[in-house]
Design a protein around this motif. Structure first.
Motif, PDB file in Angstrom:
ATOM      1  N   ASN A  65      -2.828  -0.068  16.353  1.00 63.02           N
ATOM      2  CA  ASN A  65      -1.474   0.032  15.825  1.00 63.02           C
ATOM      3  C   ASN A  65      -0.465  -0.421  16.878  1.00 63.02           C
ATOM      4  OD1 ASN A  65       1.136   1.076  14.942  1.00 63.02           O
ATOM      5  ND2 ASN A  65      -0.015   2.280  13.444  1.00 63.02           N
TER       6      ASN A  65
ATOM      7  N   TRP B 216      -2.110  -2.866  12.515  1.00 64.28           N
ATOM      8  CA  TRP B 216      -0.759  -2.620  12.016  1.00 64.28           C
ATOM      9  C   TRP B 216       0.247  -3.148  13.031  1.00 64.28           C
ATOM     10  CZ3 TRP B 216      -0.706  -1.807   7.157  1.00 64.28           C
ATOM     11  CH2 TRP B 216      -1.678  -1.008   6.531  1.00 64.28           C
TER      12      TRP B 216
ATOM     13  N   HIS C 215       3.588   2.071   8.603  1.00 64.00           N
ATOM     14  CA  HIS C 215       3.017   1.198   9.638  1.00 64.00           C
ATOM     15  C   HIS C 215       3.453  -0.260   9.516  1.00 64.00           C
ATOM     16  CE1 HIS C 215       0.711   4.686  10.567  1.00 64.00           C
ATOM     17  NE2 HIS C 215      -0.044   4.610   9.470  1.00 64.00           N
TER      18      HIS C 215
ATOM     19  N   LYS D  35       9.100   4.524  -2.240  1.00 62.90           N
ATOM     20  CA  LYS D  35       8.293   3.326  -2.417  1.00 62.90           C
ATOM     21  C   LYS D  35       9.094   2.082  -2.044  1.00 62.90           C
ATOM     22  CE  LYS D  35       5.410   1.044  -5.898  1.00 62.90           C
ATOM     23  NZ  LYS D  35       4.956   1.084  -7.310  1.00 62.90           N
TER      24      LYS D  35
ATOM     25  N   HIS E 200       2.448  -1.269   4.638  1.00 65.73           N
ATOM     26  CA  HIS E 200       2.441   0.188   4.541  1.00 65.73           C
ATOM     27  C   HIS E 200       3.850   0.688   4.830  1.00 65.73           C
ATOM     28  CE1 HIS E 200       1.621   4.394   5.614  1.00 65.73           C
ATOM     29  NE2 HIS E 200       0.504   4.266   4.917  1.00 65.73           N
TER      30      HIS E 200
ATOM     31  N   SER F  56      -1.152  -6.702   4.303  1.00 66.29           N
ATOM     32  CA  SER F  56      -0.816  -5.484   3.580  1.00 66.29           C
ATOM     33  C   SER F  56       0.497  -4.961   4.135  1.00 66.29           C
ATOM     34  CB  SER F  56      -1.914  -4.427   3.753  1.00 66.29           C
ATOM     35  OG  SER F  56      -3.144  -4.875   3.232  1.00 66.29           O
TER      36      SER F  56
ATOM     37  N   GLN G 223      -8.605  -2.284  11.463  1.00 62.22           N
ATOM     38  CA  GLN G 223      -7.349  -2.277  10.732  1.00 62.22           C
ATOM     39  C   GLN G 223      -6.227  -2.466  11.745  1.00 62.22           C
ATOM     40  OE1 GLN G 223      -6.371  -1.949   7.251  1.00 62.22           O
ATOM     41  NE2 GLN G 223      -4.600  -2.730   8.375  1.00 62.22           N
TER      42      GLN G 223
ATOM     43  N   ASP H 251       3.816   8.809   1.235  1.00 59.07           N
ATOM     44  CA  ASP H 251       4.410   7.791   2.106  1.00 59.07           C
ATOM     45  C   ASP H 251       5.931   7.724   2.037  1.00 59.07           C
ATOM     46  OD1 ASP H 251       1.929   7.021   2.978  1.00 59.07           O
ATOM     47  OD2 ASP H 251       1.678   5.508   1.432  1.00 59.07           O
TER      48      ASP H 251
ATOM     49  N   LEU I 218       0.866  -1.174   0.000  1.00 60.76           N
ATOM     50  CA  LEU I 218       0.000   0.000   0.000  1.00 60.76           C
ATOM     51  C   LEU I 218       0.903   1.224   0.000  1.00 60.76           C
ATOM     52  CD1 LEU I 218      -2.554  -1.005   2.802  1.00 60.76           C
ATOM     53  CD2 LEU I 218      -2.766  -1.368   0.336  1.00 60.76           C
ATOM     54  N   SER I 219       0.727   2.107  -0.969  1.00 61.13           N
ATOM     55  CA  SER I 219       1.621   3.257  -1.042  1.00 61.13           C
ATOM     56  C   SER I 219       0.943   4.388  -1.791  1.00 61.13           C
ATOM     57  CB  SER I 219       2.927   2.876  -1.749  1.00 61.13           C
ATOM     58  OG  SER I 219       3.816   3.948  -1.789  1.00 61.13           O
ATOM     59  N   ASP I 220       1.278   5.620  -1.396  1.00 64.86           N
ATOM     60  CA  ASP I 220       0.873   6.791  -2.170  1.00 64.86           C
ATOM     61  C   ASP I 220       2.009   7.801  -2.108  1.00 64.86           C
ATOM     62  OD1 ASP I 220       0.585   8.468   0.188  1.00 64.86           O
ATOM     63  OD2 ASP I 220      -1.337   7.479   0.538  1.00 64.86           O
TER      64      ASP I 220
END
Length: 226
Positions: free
Chosen positions: A211, A177, A164, A131, A161, A159, A175, A128, A123-125
């Motif tokens: 988390n 983490w 996280h 990559k 991140h 997933s 969710q 973040d 999961l990346s944008d």
């Protein structure tokens, strides 16, 4: 005798059967004979020029191969290569592009579908940071991910991140983490996860995220709108 020896020697160097046009490969499940042959760099070599150790080192350039044994023979089977392939432990998935990672963290090309292996979906944008790459996933992280697999809901994948670490959605819709750690640290986090799960459930707190990326400072976020 000299003429006979000369004739035999000439036949060795002129007859096509003494030149490497193909090889025999045994022990391979996923890598093809053609790939092994390409890595060997011995196409069109004469049998007198073949060096088993050099062939071995050339083929080991393939990230899919852990070890090989090279056997030299006579026509029609001049070269036999016995392959020991690396076994994938997890599947790294980046927007559907899959890569295999073995138990030591070595990366190799995914060759077939492996639905029964643990998948780690990136999961990346743009916010973040850099990559993550499959090469960033160390052997310790692989073992940590496999430790988490033991408590995942049936059929669930992890997933990943960039901040996280590893996570999933549990049976309650939270969710989760857990960061990126070795199996030993992940075992401690799993213990803490179970304690927090019981504690939060006993107080009927509606949370959206739990988390435990930092074992010393776990936190949760309350589900808004309730």
């Amino acid at each position: 005798m000299f003429v006979l020896f000369s004739a035999i020697l000439v036949s060795f160097f002129t007859s096509d059967v003494f030149y490497v046009r193909s090889i025999q490969v045994r022990g391979n499940n996923h890598i093809t004979r053609e790939e092994v042959f390409a890595f060997s760099d011995i196409a069109d070599y004469h049998m007198f020029w073949l060096d088993p150790e050099q062939i071995r080192q050339s083929v080991l350039r393939s990230s899919s191969i852990a070890d090989i044994t090279v056997e030299l023979g006579w026509p029609p089977n001049l070269i036999t290569i016995i392959v020991q392939e690396r076994q994938p432990a997890i599947v790294w998935s980046d927007a559907g592009a899959e890569t295999w990672i073995d138990i030591q963290g070595r990366v190799m090309r995914a060759r077939v579908e492996m639905p029964n292996l643990l998948h780690v979906n990136l999961l990346s944008d743009s916010d973040d940071g850099p990559k993550p790459r499959p090469e960033d996933f160390s052997g310790d992280m692989v073992l940590g991910a496999l430790r988490l697999k033991e408590i995942l809901p049936a059929g669930e994948h992890l997933s990943f991140h960039p901040i996280h670490g590893l996570g999933w959605t549990n049976e309650l819709g939270w969710q989760i983490w857990m960061g990126s750690d070795s199996a030993a640290v992940m075992s401690e986090k799993v213990t803490m996860y179970n304690v927090l799960l019981e504690n939060i459930n006993s107080r009927a707190i509606p949370i959206a995220e739990l988390n435990i990326a930092n074992l010393d400072a776990p936190f949760y976020r309350i589900l808004w709108g309730l």
